[in-house]
Motif scaffolding. Structure first.
Motif, mmCIF file in Angstrom:
data_model
loop_
_atom_site.group_PDB
_atom_site.id
_atom_site.type_symbol
_atom_site.label_atom_id
_atom_site.label_comp_id
_atom_site.label_asym_id
_atom_site.label_seq_id
_atom_site.Cartn_x
_atom_site.Cartn_y
_atom_site.Cartn_z
ATOM 1 N N ALA A 571 0.806 -1.244 0.551
ATOM 2 C CA ALA A 571 0.029 -0.130 -0.075
ATOM 3 C C ALA A 571 0.982 0.994 -0.035
ATOM 4 O O ALA A 571 0.710 1.936 -0.594
ATOM 5 N N SER A 575 0.249 2.225 -3.374
ATOM 6 C CA SER A 575 -1.620 3.054 -3.682
ATOM 7 C C SER A 575 -1.795 4.267 -3.615
ATOM 8 O O SER A 575 -2.406 4.806 -3.959
ATOM 9 N N CYS A 580 -3.545 3.870 5.635
ATOM 10 C CA CYS A 580 -4.403 2.721 5.528
ATOM 11 C C CYS A 580 -4.687 2.083 7.112
ATOM 12 O O CYS A 580 -4.561 2.365 8.422
ATOM 13 N N GLY A 640 -9.454 2.316 -3.700
ATOM 14 C CA GLY A 640 -8.541 0.745 -3.177
ATOM 15 C C GLY A 640 -8.075 -0.021 -3.107
ATOM 16 O O GLY A 640 -9.185 -1.172 -4.319
ATOM 17 N N THR A 641 -7.464 -1.075 -2.614
ATOM 18 C CA THR A 641 -7.441 -2.212 -2.340
ATOM 19 C C THR A 641 -7.601 -2.573 -0.903
ATOM 20 O O THR A 641 -7.720 -1.954 -0.464
#
Length: 652
Positions: A571, A575, A580, A640-641
């Motif tokens: 991230a 990202s 996060c 996002g993830t």
């Protein structure tokens, strides 16, 4: 008893004439016998032997001859006609005693002592030499010639001479023993494809031969008049079954017939019951009746108690011969259990289980399939197959495919036994699958460890290595400046010291990312808090919400921490977000139970699902798989993830 379609090369019309003629003789003989109503003696018992022989051999010979012209069914038919004529001759002669003046008595009466001889003797003196699926060799031809000679000798000497019975019977007994021995030798040493059923043929030929021994004994011996015909009756009921088993299980002469196992077992059991009733009736008749009906009832009860254990024993043996150990599923399971413990590898285990099922249930072949491949095979399938699903935890794990021996079909008892034994086979399949999963896990673990080592090597080679080389050069420069420019040398040393501190911190960070001491000493939550502090110093914020269950194991904690570190690193690098969220809480999985649910979510640019997985992603998946858990990577909503791992609290 027999099911199937007609083969090629048969003679249906002569076969039908032969079978119908045999049964006509049987019906006429029984009608005449009932009309005569004679008393019980050896002649009546031999009449019963002839009636049974005519019915059984006429049916068997007709069925086989309809599908294939061969000397064996022809001899069976001639035997049926011969013994049928002998039975009709006796019953008609007895009827003539109560109804004088019947026509043809003088012609029929002598046939009761002669008509049965050629066919009956040829059954065990000639037929055993002919039961083979290839041309006769010199020994078989000599055996056939000896059988014809012994049959002719017995017919001539018994009919036209007064030679003592021992010399009349001696050639018959010698040739019968040789025929039985030949069947036994071929059963043990002959071609593998021709051994099936020859054990039955050897036993049947030996019993037929032994049944003629009492004829050489003095007729005055007590009970001989009962023993002699009863022995013949039992043997005559068994011998055609032996011929059928031998011919049909080898699919000899191109025959394609199917014999129901349940029908065979039922027929043999009925024959045993009939034999039991006959013996009980005869023995009761021999006992003194007295004047009391109660005495007769007691006598019949004593006979029933005496004969019943023998009948039950014979019935168990019949079921074992037909169904094998499948007649007793518990015994079959114990047999498979012994094979379970003797195997040295999963593959050998499954092969042993397939062989165990085949041997226990007397099958032709057993094939165990997993997915689209074959996991184990025993035997060679030539007939129609039936399948049993192997179910594990509610899901179909594989399939067991079996075939019955040639000339047989699977009965309901065998199918039930297959269903019961499938649980043991499923366990073997699970063991094999677990072994495959373990090998795959070891392979993946070795691959991940190699990738991690390559990553560490890359970090050392590309980061620490060049930095240390630069520091070394810097120290050499500072040494050169010490005498000419002390101030510049001091400034260079300060710069080198800062770089060295930075590299030391990098090594510490690498060490912490792999397994920080605080994780081992204080647990997952303090380790995550320390990780958040470390990242916050570089401007990347971690929002931690962790409530791990008390007593969380070291393996689960280390796997969760490693996954979080990899996900946070990804991230931070890819990202584009400035932080996060990390959650680590207790959750539930329907197939596992309590799990540690770890979720890492960012609001960045998301990920490309078509892109290849990197070292970090593979490392996360492998950490989860090692514990029997799962890991999913999805796009966030709306951006996002989201990385979600579910790790069992107790590793599977």
């Amino acid at each position: 008893m027999i099911e199937g379609s007609a083969g090629t090369g048969g003679a249906p019309v002569p076969a039908a004439v032969m079978a119908v003629s045999s049964w006509v003789l049987v019906v006429l003989s029984v009608v005449a016998f009932v009309g005569a109503d004679p008393g019980i003696d050896s002649n009546q018992l031999f009449f019963l032997v002839d009636v049974v022989g005519a019915a059984v051999y006429g049916t068997v010979g007709g069925v086989v001859l309809a599908r294939r012209v061969h000397p064996v069914p022809i001899l069976l038919g001639l035997t049926a006609i011969g013994v049928g004529v002998a039975a009709l001759s006796y019953s008609y002669s007895q009827l003539a005693l109560v109804r004088p003046g019947l026509p043809g008595v003088g012609v029929l009466e002598p046939l009761q002592n002669t008509a049965w001889i050629p066919g009956t003797l040829s059954l065990f003196l000639i037929v055993p030499w002919l039961i083979r699926d290839h041309p006769l060799g010199p020994i078989a031809k000599a055996g056939v010639a000896a059988g014809i000679g012994a049959t002719a000798w017995y017919f001539w000497s018994r009919t036209f001479t007064d030679i003592p019975p021992i010399w009349v019977l001696l050639p018959v007994l010698v040739v019968g023993v040789l025929a039985s021995a030949d069947c036994g030798w071929r059963w043990r040493h002959g071609p593998q494809t021709e051994r099936v059923g020859l054990g039955w043929m050897c036993l049947g030929t030996g019993l037929m031969t032994a049944a003629y021994i009492p004829l050489a004994l003095p007729a005055s011996l007590p009970g001989l008049w009962v023993l002699n015909p009863l022995v013949h009756l039992a043997v005559q009921a068994f011998y055609p079954v032996a011929i059928l088993v031998c011919v049909l299980r080898q699919r000899m002469w191109g025959l394609n017939l199917a014999v129901s196992r349940a029908t065979v077992a039922g027929t043999l059991t009925v024959l045993l019951l009939v034999l039991y009733v006959v013996v009980a009736t005869l023995v009761s008749a021999l006992l003194p009746a007295g004047e009391s009906v109660g005495a007769q009832v007691v006598a019949a009860g004593v006979v029933a108690v005496a004969v019943q254990p023998a009948r039950l024993w014979l019935q168990r043996r019949v079921h074992h011969l037909v169904y094998g150990e499948g007649a007793d599923p518990a015994r079959a399971v114990r047999t498979l259990g012994r094979r379970f413990g003797s195997a040295e590898s999963p593959e050998e285990l499954l092969a042993e289980l397939a062989a165990g099922v085949g041997v226990a249930l007397r099958l032709e072949s057993v094939s165990i399939r997993r997915g689209s491949g074959v996991a184990a095979v025993w035997g060679h399938a030539t007939g129609p197959a039936e399948s049993v699903k192997l179910v594990h935890r509610g899901a179909v794990f594989g399939t067991m495919i079996v075939t019955a021996p040639p000339g047989e079909t699977l009965g309901s008892r065998t199918r039930r036994s297959l269903t019961e034994l499938s649980a043991v086979v499923t366990a073997g399949l699970v063991v094999m699958q677990s072994a495959d999963d373990l090998r795959e896990a070891r392979r993946q673990l070795a691959s991940v460890r190699l990738e991690e080592r390559q990553m560490i090597r890359r970090e050392l080679h590309d980061g620490l290595g060049p930095s240390l080389a630069g520091i070394r050069l810097g120290l050499q420069g500072a040494r050169n400046l010490l005498t000419s420019d002390p101030d510049s040398a001091a400034a260079l040393i300060d710069s080198l010291q800062a770089e060295l501190d930075h590299q030391v911190e990098g090594v510490r960070q690498l060490s912490r990312s792999m397994f920080p001491p605080v994780l081992d000493e204080l647990g997952l939550l303090p380790a995550l808090q320390e990780l958040a502090e470390t990242h916050s110093r570089s401007g990347f914020t971690l929002h931690i919400r962790a409530d791990p269950p008390a007593g969380l194991g070291t393996q689960t904690s280390a796997a969760a921490y490693g996954i979080i570190v990899e996900a946070v690193t990804n991230a931070r690098r890819h990202s584009g977000a400035d932080g996060c969220r990390v959650d680590a809480t207790l959750g539930q999985d329907p197939g596992v139970g309590d799990v540690l649910e770890v979720m890492i979510r960012d609001d960045g640019c998301g990920f490309d699902p078509t892109g290849g997985a990197g070292v970090g992603t593979r490392s996360m998946r492998e950490r989860a798989r090692e514990l029997g858990g799962t890991l999913d990577i999805e796009s966030g909503s709306p951006t996002g993830t989201v990385v979600t791992a579910r790790l069992p609290l107790s590793p599977l």
